[in-house]
Design an enzyme around this catalytic site. Structure first.
Site, mmCIF file in Angstrom:
data_model
loop_
_atom_site.group_PDB
_atom_site.id
_atom_site.type_symbol
_atom_site.label_atom_id
_atom_site.label_comp_id
_atom_site.label_asym_id
_atom_site.label_seq_id
_atom_site.Cartn_x
_atom_site.Cartn_y
_atom_site.Cartn_z
ATOM 1 N N LYS A 1 -6.881 -7.089 -8.167
ATOM 2 C CA LYS A 1 -5.515 -6.784 -7.731
ATOM 3 C C LYS A 1 -4.896 -8.037 -7.143
ATOM 4 O O LYS A 1 -5.610 -8.939 -6.695
ATOM 5 C CB LYS A 1 -5.525 -5.690 -6.652
ATOM 6 C CG LYS A 1 -4.201 -4.955 -6.530
ATOM 7 C CD LYS A 1 -4.026 -3.935 -7.626
ATOM 8 C CE LYS A 1 -2.683 -3.242 -7.549
ATOM 9 N NZ LYS A 1 -2.617 -2.090 -8.454
HETATM 10 P P1 NAD Z 1 7.830 0.864 -8.585
HETATM 11 O O1 NAD Z 1 8.168 -0.247 -7.674
HETATM 12 O O2 NAD Z 1 8.303 0.833 -9.980
HETATM 13 O O3 NAD Z 1 8.333 2.241 -7.950
HETATM 14 C C1 NAD Z 1 8.054 2.620 -6.666
HETATM 15 C C2 NAD Z 1 8.951 3.790 -6.334
HETATM 16 O O4 NAD Z 1 8.643 4.259 -5.026
HETATM 17 C C3 NAD Z 1 10.445 3.426 -6.323
HETATM 18 O O5 NAD Z 1 11.208 4.509 -6.828
HETATM 19 C C4 NAD Z 1 10.737 3.250 -4.850
HETATM 20 O O6 NAD Z 1 12.100 3.518 -4.534
HETATM 21 C C5 NAD Z 1 9.817 4.316 -4.265
HETATM 22 N N1 NAD Z 1 9.518 4.024 -2.877
HETATM 23 C C6 NAD Z 1 9.119 2.843 -2.349
HETATM 24 N N2 NAD Z 1 9.023 2.943 -1.019
HETATM 25 C C7 NAD Z 1 9.362 4.209 -0.733
HETATM 26 C C8 NAD Z 1 9.515 4.903 0.469
HETATM 27 N N3 NAD Z 1 9.287 4.280 1.624
HETATM 28 N N4 NAD Z 1 9.897 6.206 0.400
HETATM 29 C C9 NAD Z 1 10.140 6.823 -0.786
HETATM 30 N N5 NAD Z 1 10.036 6.205 -1.945
HETATM 31 C C10 NAD Z 1 9.668 4.911 -1.910
HETATM 32 O O7 NAD Z 1 6.223 1.006 -8.518
HETATM 33 P P2 NAD Z 1 5.275 1.743 -9.550
HETATM 34 O O8 NAD Z 1 4.752 0.739 -10.494
HETATM 35 O O9 NAD Z 1 5.956 2.985 -10.039
HETATM 36 O O10 NAD Z 1 4.057 2.127 -8.593
HETATM 37 C C11 NAD Z 1 4.089 3.294 -7.769
HETATM 38 C C12 NAD Z 1 2.662 3.621 -7.346
HETATM 39 O O11 NAD Z 1 1.872 3.865 -8.517
HETATM 40 C C13 NAD Z 1 1.925 2.510 -6.601
HETATM 41 O O12 NAD Z 1 1.022 3.099 -5.690
HETATM 42 C C14 NAD Z 1 1.145 1.812 -7.689
HETATM 43 O O13 NAD Z 1 0.027 1.108 -7.189
HETATM 44 C C15 NAD Z 1 0.740 3.002 -8.522
HETATM 45 N N6 NAD Z 1 0.382 2.718 -9.909
HETATM 46 C C16 NAD Z 1 1.218 2.055 -10.743
HETATM 47 C C17 NAD Z 1 0.870 1.857 -12.070
HETATM 48 C C18 NAD Z 1 1.792 1.226 -13.069
HETATM 49 O O14 NAD Z 1 1.468 1.274 -14.273
HETATM 50 N N7 NAD Z 1 2.912 0.674 -12.676
HETATM 51 C C19 NAD Z 1 -0.375 2.318 -12.539
HETATM 52 C C20 NAD Z 1 -1.201 3.005 -11.660
HETATM 53 C C21 NAD Z 1 -0.812 3.207 -10.359
#
Ligand code: NAD
Length: 422
Positions: free
Chosen positions: A112
């Site tokens: 990571k």
């Molecule tokens: P992203 O930045 O695209 O989206 C994050 C979302 O969460 C946004 O809509 C943001 O507004 C919201 N958010 C952030 N802080 C917040 C808060 N304080 N209150 C409410 N909403 C809030 O990120 P992502 O890639 O969608 O990742 C989201 C989660 O999924 C993370 O934990 C990440 O590690 C996990 N994840 C992502 C992937 C991937 O393929 N991108 C894969 C597995 C896991």
């Protein structure tokens, strides 16, 4: 009503990750030496690097890249840009990647990375400069056979394109397999953008079957409307479920009659929030967590379901789209309440599965159709879900412990078989 921030005073998620590991290792009677190896990351790199900002100032940023374990293959894991990134967070996320890759049985280890920055304050030019210099600083660790980054919070396909280009420039030729989650035009994969969301909905449908809940018609609430949350919300809607609430960092939208994900996305693009989407009422994070719904998908950040709010959950299924959204204290409360928790290392593994497909396609320069990708994803997720479900029943543990037992068993076997060098 404005949405309260979902982030609380930070609990140390590295301590949480190690606690989860210790419990599973104990249940598996893992050898003490092996426990000491798997309990800590293999290597950690901290970099402090300068970026010239648009006004000519030089700012120094701090970033990290951590490899937890590479016994089963090269390290794999996202890059996160967030003001609250720290080394412990990156360690926890790297360890979870090791278990995640093992649960779905793809030949990767766990890694990571992250940079301490709020990218909302950066111009595109500054974001590109930061990404290129960070890539350069971590280049001793990354490479298609060593460590393959991907998007995570606040990074996307464009950021991956800059990372791939920077790495390729250092080598003098195109090396598309160094990152996944790239745009299609430069070696990305069909289906990657939706893969994490697709995997979540696949797991939620399987879990619904297990508890006799009809997914079509079930009510769904989603925390987070980014890469993961938006796709999960849209695919749940397409599968016939009723999306009744979403929240993002700036607000939220609720309607008992159902929300249209396309409308939410447009409103978010135009205004910076889902709040105020026509036909919806505002909703706070706390209200969303405690909402009367069948399936709650948490897809924002870690540490969202805790000892102080787990009891408010009324959903039958909690699907962990985010990494580490539930604390061990909350797990115990949810277990007591009979909420079925689909653990992150299984639930959100669809992203890394299609990242694996992207890497394979890049290495072979031979690209698959979206149908083939989605079929193969469903097959792998199905096998993983069944393995976890079978362990849950045999060992009489919850889904998280079952997923850990499957994953640790595989990583321990690989580590044992390879033996200790020298
Ligand atoms: P992203 O930045 O695209 O989206 C994050 C979302 O969460 C946004 O809509 C943001 O507004 C919201 N958010 C952030 N802080 C917040 C808060 N304080 N209150 C409410 N909403 C809030 O990120 P992502 O890639 O969608 O990742 C989201 C989660 O999924 C993370 O934990 C990440 O590690 C996990 N994840 C992502 C992937 C991937 O393929 N991108 C894969 C597995 C896991």
């Amino acid at each position: 009503m404005a949405t309260q921030p979902a982030t609380q005073p930070k609990t140390n998620i590295w301590a949480v990750a190690q606690q989860q590991f210790d419990t599973a290792a104990e249940r598996l009677h893992l050898d003490q030496g092996l426990r000491s190896v798997l309990r800590v990351p293999k290597r950690e790199l901290t970099v402090n690097f300068p970026v010239t900002m648009d006004d000519g100032r030089v700012e120094v940023f701090t970033g990290y890249r951590v490899h937890h374990n590479v016994s089963r293959g090269p390290a794999k894991g996202g890059v996160r840009y967030h003001q609250q990134v720290d080394l412990d967070e990156v360690r926890a996320l790297a360890m979870w990647m090791t278990w995640k890759c093992a649960v779905v049985n793809v030949p990767f280890g766990g890694g990571k990375g992250g940079v301490i920055v709020d990218p909302r304050g950066l111009s595109m030019h500054e974001l590109e400069g930061l990404t290129r210099r960070f890539t350069t600083e971590i280049s001793p660790l990354i490479g298609p056979d060593r460590d393959i980054p991907a998007p995570d919070v606040n990074t996307n396909a464009q950021v991956m394109a800059w990372m791939m280009d920077t790495y390729s420039m250092h080598h003098g030729y195109t090396i598309s397999g160094v990152v996944t989650g790239k745009p299609l035009a430069i070696g990305g994969s069909e289906g990657r953008a939706d893969a994490t969301g697709r995997g979540i909905i696949f797991c939620a449908q399987r879990a619904a079957q297990h508890i006799g809940l009809d997914f079509a018609g079930a009510t769904v609430a989603v925390q987070g409307f980014g890469n993961v949350g938006e796709a999960a919300a849209r695919l749940a809607h397409e599968a016939g479920a009723k999306l009744i609430a979403v929240v993002d960092v700036n607000g939220g939208a609720y309607s008992r009659d159902g929300l249209d994900p396309a409308l939410l996305k447009r409103h978010l693009q135009e205004t910076g929030s889902t709040e105020g989407t026509p036909g919806s009422e505002p909703i706070t994070n706390a209200e969303l967590i405690g909402l009367d719904c069948d399936i709650l998908i948490v897809a924002a950040l870690e540490n969202q379901v805790r000892g102080d709010n787990a009891d408010s959950i009324r959903a039958k299924i909690l699907a962990e789209g985010a990494n580490g959204p539930t604390t061990p204290e909350a797990d115990a409360i949810l277990d007591e309440k009979g909420v079925l928790v689909i653990p992150d290392i299984l639930c959100n593994a669809g992203g890394v599965v299609v990242s694996y497909f992207e890497w394979v396609q890049d290495m072979q320069s031979f690209f698959w159709t979206e149908d083939r990708i989605n079929e193969s994803l469903a097959q792998i997720m199905g096998v993983a879900f069944d393995a976890v479900q079978a362990t849950k029943e045999q060992q009489e543990v919850d889904m998280r412990m079952a997923a850990y037992m499957v994953a640790l068993g595989r990583v321990a076997e690989a580590t044992r078989l390879r033996g200790l060098y020298p």
